[in-house]
Scaffold this active site. Structure first.
Site, PDB file in Angstrom:
ATOM      1  N   SER A 287       0.802  -1.225   0.000  1.00 24.91           N
ATOM      2  CA  SER A 287       0.000   0.000   0.000  1.00 24.91           C
ATOM      3  C   SER A 287       0.829   1.266   0.000  1.00 24.91           C
ATOM      4  O   SER A 287       0.285   2.355  -0.187  1.00 24.91           O
ATOM      5  CB  SER A 287      -0.919   0.004   1.217  1.00 24.91           C
ATOM      6  OG  SER A 287      -1.721  -1.146   1.212  1.00 24.91           O
TER       7      SER A 287
ATOM      8  N   ASP B 127     -10.822  -6.529  -0.177  1.00 27.12           N
ATOM      9  CA  ASP B 127     -10.217  -5.418   0.551  1.00 27.12           C
ATOM     10  C   ASP B 127      -9.628  -6.016   1.830  1.00 27.12           C
ATOM     11  O   ASP B 127     -10.062  -7.068   2.292  1.00 27.12           O
ATOM     12  CB  ASP B 127     -11.278  -4.380   0.923  1.00 27.12           C
ATOM     13  CG  ASP B 127     -10.657  -3.077   1.368  1.00 27.12           C
ATOM     14  OD1 ASP B 127     -10.662  -2.129   0.561  1.00 27.12           O
ATOM     15  OD2 ASP B 127     -10.150  -3.015   2.514  1.00 27.12           O
TER      16      ASP B 127
ATOM     17  N   HIS C 250     -15.133  -0.226   3.563  1.00 27.38           N
ATOM     18  CA  HIS C 250     -14.973   1.097   4.178  1.00 27.38           C
ATOM     19  C   HIS C 250     -16.156   2.006   3.898  1.00 27.38           C
ATOM     20  O   HIS C 250     -16.152   3.159   4.300  1.00 27.38           O
ATOM     21  CB  HIS C 250     -13.701   1.764   3.642  1.00 27.38           C
ATOM     22  CG  HIS C 250     -12.456   0.984   3.919  1.00 27.38           C
ATOM     23  ND1 HIS C 250     -11.750   1.064   5.100  1.00 27.38           N
ATOM     24  CD2 HIS C 250     -11.791   0.075   3.167  1.00 27.38           C
ATOM     25  CE1 HIS C 250     -10.708   0.259   5.057  1.00 27.38           C
ATOM     26  NE2 HIS C 250     -10.704  -0.362   3.885  1.00 27.38           N
TER      27      HIS C 250
ATOM     28  N   CYS D  69      -7.765   2.021   1.730  1.00 29.35           N
ATOM     29  CA  CYS D  69      -8.848   1.245   1.127  1.00 29.35           C
ATOM     30  C   CYS D  69      -8.390   0.636  -0.204  1.00 29.35           C
ATOM     31  O   CYS D  69      -8.008   1.349  -1.128  1.00 29.35           O
ATOM     32  CB  CYS D  69     -10.056   2.160   0.894  1.00 29.35           C
ATOM     33  SG  CYS D  69     -11.326   1.383  -0.122  1.00 29.35           S
TER      34      CYS D  69
END
Lengths: 377, 617
Positions: free
Chosen positions: B326, B365, B371, B384
Site C-alpha cells: 500500500s 479489501d 470502508h 482502502c
C-alpha cells in the site's frame, strides 16, 4: 640378399645382449641415460624451486607419466606407428585449425584446446606427427628424393608450421619445422640444395621481420643488445649470464646460488633452470650434464643407424636430432648465444606438456630398436 | 617399380643414411663444443666480472603500499581506520633449531596449533630468507614481553603493518562494506602495478565502491640487501600517496537508533534528506562483524553466515526486493489526479470487495466489511484497497506504469553502492518479453495496491518518498558527503546531483495526496494513528503490507496459523515536517505482519531523534 647379411654383421654384441630382453621391449642404455638425467633434473629443481616439495612432487608425477608413456609405446611394434601416421597427422592438423578458430586464450596466445577434462596443445602432437608423416611419405619412394617428392614433403612440414606460428608460438613452430627438415636431411637431400635454401632464407630474413609480433621482435633486439632494456626484457639474459658466470668452475654449491635464491633470476624453475645448475654446480656440473645429453643423443643416433626400414631409421634419426635441438636452443638461450624463445631444457625444466611428447618420442625409439628382426637368419 | 632398381636404391640408401647420421653426430659434437667454449668464456674467463656483478646484485625494488583512506560519518564519527597490527615473524634461515625456537617462543607468547600448522605450510612455500608470520595480532603486552627477550631469538622479530579496523563493528556494516585479501578475481580488475604491496581491497559497500579513492598511489624504495637478502639500507625512495578520507552523509546517531529499533528483526531502514538526496540512515539487519572478513574468515564461519536463514550477508538496502504494497497508493492517487481519472472529491463505495465486469472473481479489501463511501483522502488514510482497484482500472496499466516510472520505480537509483538491483515495474511489454503472456486486467488492479509483479528496493522506496516530500524534486541518493586529501586536510564537498522533476501539472494535487498522508499519522482514522502520541512535528506517512504468498479466494488470513516466515512484510514510508520536509524515512520489516504495528514506530523513533538533535544543536 646382400643387404641382409650386412645388417646381420652390424648387429653388435649389445644387440645380442638385448636379445634376452626381447620379451620386455626396453633399451637399457637409453633408459639408464634418461633416468640419470631425470635425477639430475630433480636435484636442480629442488634448489631452483626454493626447496618446494610440492613442485618436486608434481614434477615427479609428470616424469612418471612420461616414463610410463615411453614404456607403453616401446611395446608397440613400429609398423603400427607407420600405419597410424597419416591419421595422427590428419587429426593434428584439424586440431590446429580448431585451436585457431575456437582456441582458448592461454598466456595471451591461442595454444590450448580445452577438451573438458584435459587441456592440451595440439602443436605438441605435431612435434611427433610431422617427422612421422614425412618419413611415412619418403619410405615408399626411392631415395634420395626427386625434387617433386621433396616439394610435397616440404609442404607437409610447412603447413603445420605456419599454423603453429599463427597461434603465435614461433618457438614450437621452429621445433616442428626442424624435426620435419631433419627427415629430409637424413633421407639424403643434396647438400647443394640444403645450402641454397639456407642462403635464400638468410636473404629473405629481413622480410620476415615485418611479420613478427612485437614481443618476438623485442626478443631479437634484446638478444642482440641485452643492455638496451636491462629492467625489461633484457633482464632475463643479463641475470642468467651473471648466474652462470659467477658459478665459476666449481660452482657455489647446491642450494647456495644467490642469484636464483634472491629472486634475481626469473623463470628459474622452468626455462632458465640451466642457469641455476651453472651457478650452483659450476662448469663441472654443466660438463656432466652435457655428457649425459651427449650419451643419450649418441645412443639415439646409433639406434637410428641400426634401424631396418627406411621409415624407422628416418623417424629414429629425426626424433633424436629434435631432442638435441631442444637442448641446444635452451642452453644457447640461457647462455646468451641464441635469442630467448621459450624452449624448456628436456627433462630438467619444470613443466609438463613437452615432457610427455619427448618421452613418447623415446618410446618410439625403443620400439624401433627392440623390434628388429634378424632377417633371413 | 623394378625390383633391381629398388635393391640398388636400398643399398645406396643405407650408405647415404649412415653417412648422414655421421654428419649429424659431427654437427652435434661441434655445437656442443661451441656451448662448452661459451661456458668456459662465461665461467672461467669472465668469472671474476660476473662474480662482482653477482655480489653487487643487491638492489631490490620494494613497493611501499599507500595508507588506505579513513571513513567518517557526516559528523566526523570514525567508521573505518587503520590500526598497527603486530605480528611475530620468523626468518627461517637465521634460525638454527626451529623446533626448539618455536617451543621457547610458545612459553612467552600463546601460539596455537593453527598458527604452527599455518607457519609450517608457509615454511615450505617461501624462501628461507623471507620473514614468515608465526602469530598475528599480538597484544601490546605480548609485544613488550617479546621485546625484552628478543636477544634470545635470532631470526625472530615483531613486524608491524596497518590493518583495517571497524571500531563500530556491525553498525552500518552493509553500507560500509569491508576490505578483504586480494584474490584472483580482484587481480583481474585492479591495476596490478598500483597494488604491488597492497594486501587488501574493498569487497562490498562503500569500501568497494570508492576503492580507487580510498586506495591511493603506491610508492617504491630501492633497497640494498646483503648476500642473504637482508635489507642493509634504503638507497632511494618515492613515497606513496595515501588514499583520501571519506566523509559519508550517514548520521551514525540516527543509524544507531534505527538499528536498535530493528534489533532481532530482519529488514531495512533508509532515511534520505529530500532536499539533496543525502542518505542519513542505511541499515540492513541482521548484520555481521566486518572484522572477521579482514583477516580471512574461516570456511566454517563463512558457511554459517551464508546458510543462516536470516541472511545476515544480504544487503537488503539495495538488493532486497519487496512488493511495495500500500505504500505505492499515494503515487497511484497522484497519477489519478494528474490524469484526471479522479478529483479530490470523487467517491467510491467500498463493500469490501471489487469485481471486474463479466468476472465473478472478487478482489478483496483488507477490511472484510468494507470502508463504505470513500474519497481519495479517506482511501489513503484507511488504505482502502477497493478505491485503488477502481482507480487502477480507470488509469490502466500503461498510464500507471508511466507515472510510477517518474518516481524511479523499476530503475536503479544509481546510489554509490555496489550491486544495486533495479526492482520491477511491470508493464505489458515486460510481461510479453519475460513471461510470453498477455497482460490481464486483474493484474492492473493488484498493481494499483502495490502487489503482483511489482518489486522495489528499500532505497528505491526511500528515493520515491523523498520525491513526494520535495513535491517532485528528483535528487540522486548518495552516501558520499565529502572527500579529504590527507596532505591538505581540506574537505571537498560532493555536489548533490539534481536529476529532474516529476511532471505535475497542478501543484494542488501534491497537497491533496500529502495532506491525506498526514492524516494517516495524525487523523484518528489514519492507519498509523498509533504512533502519533506526543509527536511534536507534523509527519506524513503511509503504511503497507506486502504479501509473501497468495491467499486463496474466501480464505481468511490468520497470522497465528502461519509460520513466521510466511507473515506479510511490514512497510512504512514517511517524511516530516509536512510543510517543508527535511527527512524521508522508509522502513521494511520482513515478515513483520503489519506496517502500522511493526514498521511505523521505527520511523517515528528515527525522526524523533533527528528533530531532537536538530533543536539541540
Amino acid at each position: 640378399m646382400a643387404t641382409d647379411y650386412s645388417l646381420v654383421r652390424l648387429a653388435d654384441r649389445r644387440y645380442r645382449r638385448t636379445l634376452w630382453l626381447r620379451g620386455l621391449h626396453v633399451d637399457i642404455p637409453l633408459l639408464v641415460g634418461l633416468l640419470v638425467l631425470a635425477a639430475v633434473g630433480l636435484t636442480v629443481l629442488y634448489s631452483a624451486s626454493a626447496q618446494n616439495s610440492d613442485m618436486l612432487t608434481r614434477q615427479l608425477i609428470r616424469l612418471s607419466l612420461g616414463f610410463g608413456a615411453m614404456l607403453v609405446l616401446a611395446h608397440i611394434p613400429p609398423h603400427h606407428f607407420q600405419r597410424w601416421t597419416p591419421w595422427l597427422y590428419g587429426v593434428g592438423v584439424i586440431l590446429l585449425l580448431a585451436v585457431l578458430v575456437i582456441g582458448e586464450i592461454g598466456k595471451g596466445a591461442q595454444r590450448w584446446l580445452d577438451m573438458g577434462v584435459i587441456r592440451f596443445q595440439p602443436s605438441e602432437i605435431m612435434k611427433l606427427a610431422v617427422p612421422l608423416m614425412v618419413a611415412w611419405y619418403m619410405a615408399e619412394r626411392p631415395l634420395p628424393p626427386a625434387s617433386k617428392i621433396l616439394m610435397i614433403a616440404a609442404l607437409t612440414v610447412v603447413v603445420p608450421t605456419l599454423l603453429i606460428a599463427r597461434q603465435p608460438d614461433l618457438g614450437t613452430g621452429l621445433l616442428v619445422a626442424s624435426s620435419g627438415m631433419f627427415v629430409l636431411l637424413l633421407a639424403g637431400v643434396a647438400w647443394r640444395l640444403v645450402f641454397t635454401v639456407l642462403g635464400l632464407l638468410a636473404a629473405v630474413a629481413p622480410v620476415f621481420w615485418y611479420f613478427l609480433h612485437d614481443y618476438q621482435r623485442e626478443r631479437v633486439i634484446t638478444f642482440l643488445n641485452p643492455e638496451h632494456d636491462p629492467l625489461g626484457s633484457g633482464y632475463h639474459i643479463i641475470q642468467s649470464k651473471i648466474a652462470i658466470g659467477s658459478g665459476g668452475f666449481y660452482g657455489k654449491g647446491w642450494l647456495n646460488g644467490t642469484q636464483a635464491h634472491l629472486d634475481f633470476l626469473p623463470e628459474r624453475s622452468t626455462d632458465f633452470i640451466f642457469a641455476v645448475l651453472g651457478e650452483e654446480f659450476g662448469l663441472i656440473g654443466i660438463l656432466v650434464l652435457l655428457l649425459i645429453y651427449f650419451s643419450i643423443i649418441a645412443r639415439g643416433l646409433y639406434i637410428a643407424s641400426q634401424a631396418q626400414s627406411t621409415f624407422t631409421r628416418l623417424v629414429a634419426g629425426s626424433i633424436i636430432l629434435a631432442f638435441f635441438v631442444y637442448v641446444f636452443i635452451n642452453i644457447g638461450m640461457v647462455t646468451g648465444l641464441l635469442p630467448v624463445v621459450g624452449v624448456p631444457l628436456p627433462l630438467v625444466s619444470y613443466g609438463g606438456t613437452s615432457l610427455v611428447t619427448m618421452m613418447a618420442g623415446f618410446g618410439i625409439l625403443m620400439s624401433i630398436h627392440t623390434h628388429r628382426r634378424l632377417l633371413s637368419g | 617399380m623394378a625390383p633391381r632398381t629398388h635393391l640398388k636404391d636400398h643399398l645406396r640408401e643405407t650408405h647415404l643414411f649412415t653417412s648422414r647420421i655421421l654428419v649429424a653426430l659431427v654437427v652435434v659434437g661441434v655445437l656442443l663444443v661451441v656451448v662448452v667454449v661459451r661456458l668456459i668464456y662465461l665461467q672461467i674467463i669472465s668469472h671474476e666480472h660476473f662474480s662482482t656483478l653477482s655480489e653487487n646484485n643487491r638492489v631490490n625494488i620494494m613497493p611501499m603500499p599507500p595508507t588506505r583512506g579513513l571513513i567518517y560519518d557526516r559528523n566526523g564519527v570514525l567508521l573505518a581506520q587503520n590500526l598497527p597490527a603486530f605480528s611475530l615473524e620468523v626468518i627461517p634461515e637465521q634460525v638454527k633449531d626451529m623446533d626448539r625456537t618455536l617451543a621457547a617462543l610458545a612459553q612467552l607468547i600463546t601460539i596455537g596449533e593453527d598458527d604452527i600448522e599455518q607457519f609450517k605450510k608457509r615454511l615450505d612455500q617461501k624462501h628461507p630468507y623471507e620473514a614468515i608470520p608465526l602469530r598475528l595480532r599480538l597484544s601490546e603486552e605480548e609485544v613488550a614481553r617479546f621485546a625484552v627477550n628478543r636477544h634470545r631469538f635470532p631470526g625472530v622479530d615483531v613486524g608491524a603493518r596497518l590493518a583495517r579496523d571497524y571500531p563500530l563493528g556491525e553498525l552500518a556494516v552493509h553500507a560500509m562494506g569491508y576490505v578483504g585479501r586480494i584474490n584472483e578475481a580482484d587481480l583481474k580488475v585492479l591495476d596490478v602495478s598500483n597494488y604491488r604491496g597492497t594486501t587488501h581491497t574493498g569487497k562490498t559497500g562503500v569500501e568497494k565502491y570508492y576503492e580507487d579513492v580510498l586506495h591511493g598511489q603506491v610508492g617504491y624504495q630501492h633497497e640494498e640487501t646483503n648476500a642473504v637478502g637482508r635489507v642493509l639500507r634504503v638507497l632511494e625512495r618515492r613515497m606513496p600517496i595515501p588514499g583520501q578520507n571519506l566523509y559519508l552523509s550517514l548520521d551514525l546517531d540516527l543509524q544507531m537508533v534505527a538499528e536498535l529499533a530493528l534489533t532481532g528483526k530482519r529488514g531495512a531502514v533508509v532515511a534520505i534528506n529530500p532536499k539533496n538526496g543525502e542518505v542519513l540512515v542505511a541499515a540492513s539487519l541482521p548484520g555481521y562483524d566486518p572484522a572477521s572478513f579482514v583477516n580471512g574468515i574461516s570456511t566454517k564461519d563463512y558457511d554459517t553466515l551464508r546458510q543462516s536463514p536470516d541472511q545476515p550477508l544480504f544487503n537488503r538496502i539495495v538488493t532486497g526486493q519487496y512488493p511495495p504494497g500500500s505504500t505505492v497508493k499515494p503515487l497511484v492517487a497522484l497519477a489519478g489526479l494528474e490524469y484526471k481519472a479522479i478529483t479530490p472529491h470523487t467517491s467510491t463505495f467500498c463493500p469490501g470487495w471489487f469485481s471486474l465486469p463479466g468476472d465473478d472473481h472478487r478482489y478483496r479489501d483488507w477490511k472484510k466489511d468494507g470502508h463504505g463511501n470513500v474519497d481519495v483522502r479517506l482511501a489513503i488514510m484507511r488504505s482502502c484497497d477497493v478505491y485503488f482497484y477502481n482507480l487502477a482500472r480507470s488509469l490502466g496499466i500503461d498510464r500507471m506504469q508511466k507515472y510510477l516510472g517518474y518516481f524511479g520505480l523499476g530503475r536503479r537509483t544509481e546510489i554509490d553502492l555496489p550491486g544495486e538491483v533495479a526492482g520491477l515495474l511491470p508493464s505489458r511489454d515486460w510481461k510479453r518479453a519475460a513471461r510470453r503472456q498477455a497482460w490481464y486486467p486483474g493484474e492492473t488492479l493488484i498493481t494499483g495496491i502495490g502487489q503482483g509483479f511489482m518489486l522495489t528496493t528499500p532505497m528505491q522506496l526511500a528515493a520515491a518518498t523523498a520525491m513526494l516530500a520535495s513535491r517532485g524534486e528528483v535528487w540522486r541518493p548518495h552516501l558520499l558527503h565529502a572527500t579529504q586529501q590527507t596532505s591538505t586536510s581540506q574537505l571537498v564537498l560532493q555536489a548533490p546531483v539534481h536529476v529532474g522533476k516529476v511532471p505535475v501539472a497542478d501543484a494542488a494535487n501534491w497537497e491533496t495526496v500529502i495532506s491525506a498522508m498526514e492524516g494517516v499519522v495524525h487523523d484518528p482514522g489514519g492507519t498509523a494513528k498509533g504512533i502519533n502520541r506526543g509527536i511534536t512535528y507534523q509527519m506524513a506517512g503511509k503504511t503497507g503490507t506486502a504479501q509473501v504468498f497468495g491467499i486463496k479466494q474466501n480464505q481468511k488470513y490468520k497470522a497465528s496459523e502461519l509460520t513466521e516466515r510466511l507473515h506479510d512484510h511490514a512497510l512504512f514510508v514517511a517524511f516530516a515536517p509536512v510543510d517543508d520536509p527535511v527527512i524521508a524515512v522508509v522502513v521494511v520489516v520482513e515478515n513483520g505482519g503489519s506496517g502500522s504495528g511493526e514498521a511505523a514506530p521505527v520511523a517515528r523513533a528515527v525522526m524523533d531523534r533527528y528533530f531532537a538533535n536538530k533543536s539541540g544543536s
